[in-house]
Scaffold this motif. Structure first.
Motif, PDB file in Angstrom:
ATOM      1  N   ARG A  81      -0.259   8.373  -6.291  1.00  0.00           N
ATOM      2  CA  ARG A  81       0.834   9.371  -6.295  1.00  0.00           C
ATOM      3  C   ARG A  81       0.889  10.160  -4.988  1.00  0.00           C
ATOM      4  O   ARG A  81       0.828  11.380  -4.972  1.00  0.00           O
ATOM      5  N   ASP A  82       0.969   9.385  -3.916  1.00  0.00           N
ATOM      6  CA  ASP A  82       1.010   9.977  -2.582  1.00  0.00           C
ATOM      7  C   ASP A  82       2.314   9.541  -1.904  1.00  0.00           C
ATOM      8  O   ASP A  82       2.968   8.593  -2.339  1.00  0.00           O
ATOM      9  N   MET A  83       2.712  10.240  -0.838  1.00  0.00           N
ATOM     10  CA  MET A  83       3.916   9.859  -0.110  1.00  0.00           C
ATOM     11  C   MET A  83       3.605   8.705   0.848  1.00  0.00           C
ATOM     12  O   MET A  83       2.528   8.659   1.434  1.00  0.00           O
ATOM     13  N   PRO A  84       4.561   7.783   1.059  1.00  0.00           N
ATOM     14  CA  PRO A  84       4.331   6.712   2.037  1.00  0.00           C
ATOM     15  C   PRO A  84       4.297   7.253   3.462  1.00  0.00           C
ATOM     16  O   PRO A  84       4.919   8.278   3.759  1.00  0.00           O
ATOM     17  N   ARG A 113       0.845  -1.199   0.000  1.00  0.00           N
ATOM     18  CA  ARG A 113       0.000   0.000   0.000  1.00  0.00           C
ATOM     19  C   ARG A 113       0.885   1.255   0.000  1.00  0.00           C
ATOM     20  O   ARG A 113       0.697   2.157  -0.803  1.00  0.00           O
ATOM     21  N   GLU A 114       1.863   1.302   0.891  1.00  0.00           N
ATOM     22  CA  GLU A 114       2.660   2.524   1.059  1.00  0.00           C
ATOM     23  C   GLU A 114       3.662   2.743  -0.072  1.00  0.00           C
ATOM     24  O   GLU A 114       3.874   3.872  -0.504  1.00  0.00           O
ATOM     25  N   ARG A 115       4.312   1.677  -0.522  1.00  0.00           N
ATOM     26  CA  ARG A 115       5.425   1.863  -1.464  1.00  0.00           C
ATOM     27  C   ARG A 115       5.120   1.455  -2.901  1.00  0.00           C
ATOM     28  O   ARG A 115       5.921   1.680  -3.779  1.00  0.00           O
ATOM     29  N   MET A 116       3.979   0.800  -3.128  1.00  0.00           N
ATOM     30  CA  MET A 116       3.633   0.453  -4.501  1.00  0.00           C
ATOM     31  C   MET A 116       2.379   1.219  -4.911  1.00  0.00           C
ATOM     32  O   MET A 116       2.409   2.045  -5.809  1.00  0.00           O
ATOM     33  N   TRP A 117       1.271   0.971  -4.211  1.00  0.00           N
ATOM     34  CA  TRP A 117      -0.015   1.548  -4.584  1.00  0.00           C
ATOM     35  C   TRP A 117       0.018   3.078  -4.517  1.00  0.00           C
ATOM     36  O   TRP A 117      -0.403   3.754  -5.451  1.00  0.00           O
ATOM     37  N   VAL A 154       3.635   3.723   9.307  1.00  0.00           N
ATOM     38  CA  VAL A 154       3.176   2.409   8.831  1.00  0.00           C
ATOM     39  C   VAL A 154       4.367   1.553   8.399  1.00  0.00           C
ATOM     40  O   VAL A 154       4.442   0.361   8.706  1.00  0.00           O
ATOM     41  N   ILE A 155       5.320   2.191   7.698  1.00  0.00           N
ATOM     42  CA  ILE A 155       6.518   1.469   7.240  1.00  0.00           C
ATOM     43  C   ILE A 155       7.312   0.939   8.436  1.00  0.00           C
ATOM     44  O   ILE A 155       7.785  -0.195   8.427  1.00  0.00           O
ATOM     45  N   ARG A 156       7.447   1.768   9.477  1.00  0.00           N
ATOM     46  CA  ARG A 156       8.204   1.334  10.656  1.00  0.00           C
ATOM     47  C   ARG A 156       7.511   0.178  11.371  1.00  0.00           C
ATOM     48  O   ARG A 156       8.149  -0.756  11.846  1.00  0.00           O
ATOM     49  N   GLU A 157       6.185   0.231  11.414  1.00  0.00           N
ATOM     50  CA  GLU A 157       5.429  -0.864  12.044  1.00  0.00           C
ATOM     51  C   GLU A 157       5.602  -2.163  11.256  1.00  0.00           C
ATOM     52  O   GLU A 157       5.754  -3.235  11.837  1.00  0.00           O
ATOM     53  N   ALA A 158       5.563  -2.048   9.931  1.00  0.00           N
ATOM     54  CA  ALA A 158       5.767  -3.231   9.079  1.00  0.00           C
ATOM     55  C   ALA A 158       7.166  -3.805   9.294  1.00  0.00           C
ATOM     56  O   ALA A 158       7.354  -5.027   9.329  1.00  0.00           O
ATOM     57  N   ALA A 159       8.149  -2.923   9.458  1.00  0.00           N
ATOM     58  CA  ALA A 159       9.524  -3.376   9.686  1.00  0.00           C
ATOM     59  C   ALA A 159       9.630  -4.133  11.011  1.00  0.00           C
ATOM     60  O   ALA A 159      10.302  -5.174  11.095  1.00  0.00           O
ATOM     61  N   ARG A 160       8.956  -3.606  12.032  1.00  0.00           N
ATOM     62  CA  ARG A 160       8.958  -4.296  13.336  1.00  0.00           C
ATOM     63  C   ARG A 160       8.313  -5.666  13.218  1.00  0.00           C
ATOM     64  O   ARG A 160       8.807  -6.666  13.743  1.00  0.00           O
ATOM     65  N   ALA A 161       7.184  -5.725  12.520  1.00  0.00           N
ATOM     66  CA  ALA A 161       6.484  -7.004  12.338  1.00  0.00           C
ATOM     67  C   ALA A 161       7.365  -7.976  11.548  1.00  0.00           C
ATOM     68  O   ALA A 161       7.466  -9.157  11.888  1.00  0.00           O
ATOM     69  N   CYS A 162       8.040  -7.458  10.523  1.00  0.00           N
ATOM     70  CA  CYS A 162       8.901  -8.310   9.693  1.00  0.00           C
ATOM     71  C   CYS A 162      10.002  -8.927  10.551  1.00  0.00           C
ATOM     72  O   CYS A 162      10.308 -10.120  10.435  1.00  0.00           O
TER      73      CYS A 162
END
Lengths: 221, 221
Positions: free
Chosen positions: A121-124, A111-115, A128-136
């Protein structure tokens, strides 16, 4: 001839492609972006989701369903395992990655980096990215504990769990969402995957408008 | 003896119970609420999700995985169907309800009308409830189109798809989220399910603190 409706960064399409290539099934790709809600995709799959595999009047949807179908009809390279307990473990771990990893890591990254980049055409959103990194990170740790006692994610042989995990991880990695440092076992397992011809085909492709990090398709990353 | 870790309004636990009862598998229930993150549940299933089924050292997690295990090991009442194409259709429709219906209908209803009431003591969000109702309506319409040409959701025989759909729908119905009006085929199908002894056992139970609507367990609703 089988036709697979899919797009390059769809983790579920990747799982199907990986499995079909391992099994030596011949198919052609039909690119389609679910957010365009094209008529063909919606007609073939009312869920309007990729992947869909069709061959004449036979239409298969849902990644695990497709892989189970070919495991039942093509003897080569069994993916789900031998005994009932081994098969249950393969399905459990596969479902873990396809559902939990997807919801917590792949989906927010897509959602953040592709869609947002390709469609709206919005900024990520950095939070959300940091939360995904923690989950990863937590998922990599879990994979690490599994691989401490097993050669592959669900047991001694390569199969469904490795395919689903590799499919999800490779999309997250393409979108620069995986920090491999400190996960020696997982890295070793992923290196072994990267050298499989079937997976190399998938890693060789690019989604227009988004470049993966340099290590993405490097087997010695 | 099999022990099923579950709770009354968990749709995935309901699917497992329904399938095990149909197959005549003997098991006992262990009530557990995932949001309490009890030690036993987390040890058995690192995903900390119900259902988990254990028997000595054998631990099975994930509803479809559990049902596939028993379909492979118990001959009575086959759930996934005969031919590969029929099996694929059963799995596709089952996955539709377990993933899509759950995400769009059951999960928001459980959050708004169960979790908020029992755990955080908050008021439900009317907007979320209305969105779930709209999604439910679309799912009932889809089920209606399937049932126009089939006796059961995935074909001529009862199985995995009916079990997952009934499990999700029954939880949504318990939480007053299903408007059955105008869906004659689906109602008839659900009436047939309501008269199955295995499903009646499940509909006979109550979650403390939440009462279902009057029609909930009435076979002639």
């Amino acid at each position: 001839m089988w036709r697979l409706h899919q797009f390059t960064l769809c983790p579920f399409s990747r799982a199907v492609r990986f499995g079909l290539l391992e099994k030596g099934v011949v198919f052609e790709l039909v690119d389609c972006l679910p957010w365009e809600r094209g008529e063909t995709l919606t007609r073939l799959n009312p869920a309007a989701q990729t992947p869909v595999l069709e061959n004449g009047s036979l239409v298969l949807a849902d990644s695990t369903t497709i892989l189970e179908y070919f495991d039942e009809t093509v003897e080569k390279a069994p993916l789900v395992g031998a005994g009932a307990a081994e098969r249950a473990e393969a399905r459990r771990v596969a479902q873990w990655f396809r559902e939990k990893f997807y919801a917590e890591v792949t989906a927010p990254l897509m959602r953040e980096r592709m869609w947002k980049r390709l469609v709206v055409r919005d900024m990520p959103d950095g939070r959300v990215i940091r939360e995904a990194a923690r989950a990863c990170e937590a998922h990599l740790q879990y994979a690490e504990t599994l691989l401490m006692e097993r050669r592959w994610l669900a047991g001694p042989t390569f199969g469904l769990a490795d395919i689903h995990a590799a499919a999800q991880l490779s999309v997250a990695d393409y979108l620069a969402g995986v920090d491999w440092a400190g996960h020696g076992q997982v890295k070793q397992w992923y290196q072994a995957l990267k050298s499989r011809p079937a997976f190399r085909v998938i890693l060789g492709e690019r989604m227009e408008g988004i470049r993966p990090p340099a290590h993405y398709d490097d087997p010695d990353f």
